[in-house]
Design a protein around this motif. Structure first.
Motif, PDB file in Angstrom:
ATOM      1  N   VAL A   1     -16.533   4.527 -16.005  1.00 17.92           N
ATOM      2  CA  VAL A   1     -17.634   4.926 -15.135  1.00 17.92           C
ATOM      3  C   VAL A   1     -17.356   4.951 -13.927  1.00 17.92           C
ATOM      4  CG1 VAL A   1     -20.481   4.406 -14.142  1.00 17.92           C
ATOM      5  CG2 VAL A   1     -19.584   3.185 -16.563  1.00 17.92           C
ATOM      6  N   PRO A   2     -18.083   6.712 -13.439  1.00 20.39           N
ATOM      7  CA  PRO A   2     -18.025   6.991 -12.374  1.00 20.39           C
ATOM      8  C   PRO A   2     -18.214   6.037 -10.917  1.00 20.39           C
ATOM      9  CG  PRO A   2     -18.436   8.831 -13.758  1.00 20.39           C
ATOM     10  CD  PRO A   2     -18.616   8.096 -14.051  1.00 20.39           C
ATOM     11  N   MET A   3     -17.495   6.743 -10.008  1.00 24.02           N
ATOM     12  CA  MET A   3     -17.858   5.300  -8.803  1.00 24.02           C
ATOM     13  C   MET A   3     -18.528   6.070  -7.981  1.00 24.02           C
ATOM     14  SD  MET A   3     -15.099   3.435  -6.531  1.00 24.02           S
ATOM     15  CE  MET A   3     -13.777   3.034  -7.990  1.00 24.02           C
TER      16      MET A   3
ATOM     17  N   PRO B   1     -12.949  11.871  -9.779  1.00 22.92           N
ATOM     18  CA  PRO B   1     -13.998  11.228  -8.575  1.00 22.92           C
ATOM     19  C   PRO B   1     -13.285   9.818  -9.282  1.00 22.92           C
ATOM     20  CG  PRO B   1     -15.384  11.180 -10.558  1.00 22.92           C
ATOM     21  CD  PRO B   1     -14.819  12.120 -11.125  1.00 22.92           C
ATOM     22  N   PRO B   2     -12.821   9.117  -8.453  1.00 22.44           N
ATOM     23  CA  PRO B   2     -12.688   7.983  -8.513  1.00 22.44           C
ATOM     24  C   PRO B   2     -13.968   7.074 -10.030  1.00 22.44           C
ATOM     25  CG  PRO B   2     -12.319   7.346  -6.241  1.00 22.44           C
ATOM     26  CD  PRO B   2     -12.989   8.699  -6.695  1.00 22.44           C
ATOM     27  N   LEU B   3     -12.048   5.892 -10.246  1.00 18.57           N
ATOM     28  CA  LEU B   3     -13.261   5.482 -11.323  1.00 18.57           C
ATOM     29  C   LEU B   3     -13.362   4.159 -11.438  1.00 18.57           C
ATOM     30  CD1 LEU B   3     -11.993   8.075 -14.470  1.00 18.57           C
ATOM     31  CD2 LEU B   3     -14.550   8.056 -13.863  1.00 18.57           C
ATOM     32  N   ILE B   4     -14.363   3.140 -12.251  1.00 18.92           N
ATOM     33  CA  ILE B   4     -14.256   1.876 -13.087  1.00 18.92           C
ATOM     34  C   ILE B   4     -13.708   1.553 -14.506  1.00 18.92           C
ATOM     35  CG2 ILE B   4     -15.590  -0.314 -12.934  1.00 18.92           C
ATOM     36  CD1 ILE B   4     -17.388   0.874 -10.672  1.00 18.92           C
ATOM     37  N   VAL B   5     -12.593   1.061 -14.752  1.00 22.96           N
ATOM     38  CA  VAL B   5     -12.951   1.275 -16.129  1.00 22.96           C
ATOM     39  C   VAL B   5     -12.864  -0.297 -16.751  1.00 22.96           C
ATOM     40  CG1 VAL B   5     -10.410   1.012 -17.325  1.00 22.96           C
ATOM     41  CG2 VAL B   5     -10.420   2.621 -16.326  1.00 22.96           C
TER      42      VAL B   5
ATOM     43  N   TYR C   1     -25.682   0.381  -9.359  1.00 20.29           N
ATOM     44  CA  TYR C   1     -24.895   1.896  -9.413  1.00 20.29           C
ATOM     45  C   TYR C   1     -23.590   2.297  -9.895  1.00 20.29           C
ATOM     46  CZ  TYR C   1     -27.363   2.338  -5.375  1.00 20.29           C
ATOM     47  OH  TYR C   1     -28.831   2.577  -4.458  1.00 20.29           O
ATOM     48  N   ALA C   2     -22.939   1.102 -10.937  1.00 20.60           N
ATOM     49  CA  ALA C   2     -22.601   1.488 -12.553  1.00 20.60           C
ATOM     50  C   ALA C   2     -22.756   0.886 -13.326  1.00 20.60           C
ATOM     51  CB  ALA C   2     -20.522   0.635 -11.891  1.00 20.60           C
ATOM     52  N   GLY C   3     -24.526   0.097 -13.455  1.00 17.16           N
ATOM     53  CA  GLY C   3     -24.426  -0.460 -14.685  1.00 17.16           C
ATOM     54  C   GLY C   3     -24.114  -1.210 -15.374  1.00 17.16           C
ATOM     55  N   LEU C   4     -23.473  -2.098 -15.084  1.00 18.90           N
ATOM     56  CA  LEU C   4     -22.532  -2.838 -15.752  1.00 18.90           C
ATOM     57  C   LEU C   4     -23.075  -4.240 -16.005  1.00 18.90           C
ATOM     58  CD1 LEU C   4     -20.055  -1.113 -14.619  1.00 18.90           C
ATOM     59  CD2 LEU C   4     -18.712  -3.080 -14.134  1.00 18.90           C
ATOM     60  N   ARG C   5     -22.962  -4.691 -16.836  1.00 28.03           N
ATOM     61  CA  ARG C   5     -23.070  -5.728 -17.600  1.00 28.03           C
ATOM     62  C   ARG C   5     -22.757  -7.307 -17.353  1.00 28.03           C
ATOM     63  NH1 ARG C   5     -21.829  -2.793 -22.284  1.00 28.03           N
ATOM     64  NH2 ARG C   5     -23.696  -2.366 -23.096  1.00 28.03           N
ATOM     65  N   ALA C   6     -22.856  -8.465 -16.677  1.00 32.23           N
ATOM     66  CA  ALA C   6     -22.089  -9.384 -16.376  1.00 32.23           C
ATOM     67  C   ALA C   6     -21.179  -9.616 -16.921  1.00 32.23           C
ATOM     68  CB  ALA C   6     -23.532 -11.246 -16.437  1.00 32.23           C
TER      69      ALA C   6
END
Length: 269
Positions: A162-164, A146-150, A124-129
């Motif tokens: 990425v928007p959370m 919106p809240p963000l994941i930096v 849901y955020a497309g993060l790599r390992a």
């Protein structure tokens, strides 16, 4: 080797990239033993690379060897570059491999507390390992709308955000409010390394009988964002933090049913 790796550090290469170069040189050294890699010839390296079946593996290994021997030539460690005539194979474009929705639903429903946040961040955020492992509570911008994941250092050392999604926010709110989000269970300091995020997640998925990997959740994210935004590849590129939309296309599966409807609407002449 240490001098070469130190130079790679001065060029601000990612720690993961430097580690891969170290492993590549060690593999070469073991294969050439008892001969020294500095004495390797073009034919030696060709035979070394011929043991690799996949073009992706051969291309990556060739790149690592080229960077080492070019550095060695400039530094006067060798008097010629044995990789000068090595051919880096063309890597064929692969189809995207998004995890099927039903498999993802089962994986999320049954996931243990340790693994579920990793799966959510990938899907849901497309993060790599390599981006999940070093996340800190301070990287979660709850005050934004919106809240963000930096992502402090993504692939290539680039920052991103990425928007959370709401489902991700619900999952992350129960994690530590400061410091590393994902630490060792044995009390060792620091965050868990990326390869353990991948290996633990992959083992969990395979134990469920799901023949996909942690990274295919990023393919799912790319495919679903493209579907949700009506085919806006530029927006999906930003969400996936790619430098080029060509990279994004590798991750985004075009729904065959939607493609069939498009083809079916072509005028019959």
């Amino acid at each position: 080797m240490e001098r070469f790796l130190a130079d790679a550090g001065r060029r601000n290469l990612r720690p993961g990239t430097i580690k891969q170069k170290r492993y590549a040189l060690r593999r070469l050294g073991r294969w050439l033993h008892p001969d020294c890699p500095l004495a390797a010839t073009h034919d030696d390296l060709e035979r070394y690379l011929d043991r690799l079946d996949k073009p992706e593996s051969r291309a990556t290994e060739t790149s690592h060897l080229r960077s080492f021997y070019r550095w060695a030539l400039v530094e006067g460690v060798v008097d010629h570059d044995p990789t000068a005539r090595l051919i880096r194979p063309r890597v064929p474009r692969r189809l995207p491999r998004p995890m099927p929705d039903n498999d993802l639903a089962v994986a999320l429903e049954l996931a243990p507390d340790r693994i579920r946040p990793w799966l959510m961040l990938a899907a849901y955020a497309g993060l790599r390992a390599c981006e999940v492992a070093p996340l800190r509570a301070e990287d979660l911008m709850w005050g934004n709308d919106p809240p963000l994941i930096v992502i402090d250092q993504g692939k290539g050392g680039h920052m991103g955000a990425v928007p959370m999604a709401d489902v991700v926010a619900a999952e992350l709110q129960v994690l530590p409010s400061r410091g590393w989000l994902f630490t060792y269970r044995n009390g060792q300091s620091g965050h868990i390394p990326p390869h353990l995020v991948s290996s633990y997640s992959n083992k969990y998925l395979h134990d469920l009988g799901i023949a996909h990997t942690f990274h295919t959740l990023r393919h799912w994210f790319g495919t679903q964002t493209l579907r949700a935004n009506g085919g806006n590849l530029r927006q999906s590129q930003e969400l996936m933090r790619h430098q080029s939309p060509v990279s994004t296309a590798i991750y985004t599966w075009v729904d065959p049913k939607a493609a069939a409807r498009t083809v079916g609407e072509l005028p019959v002449l």
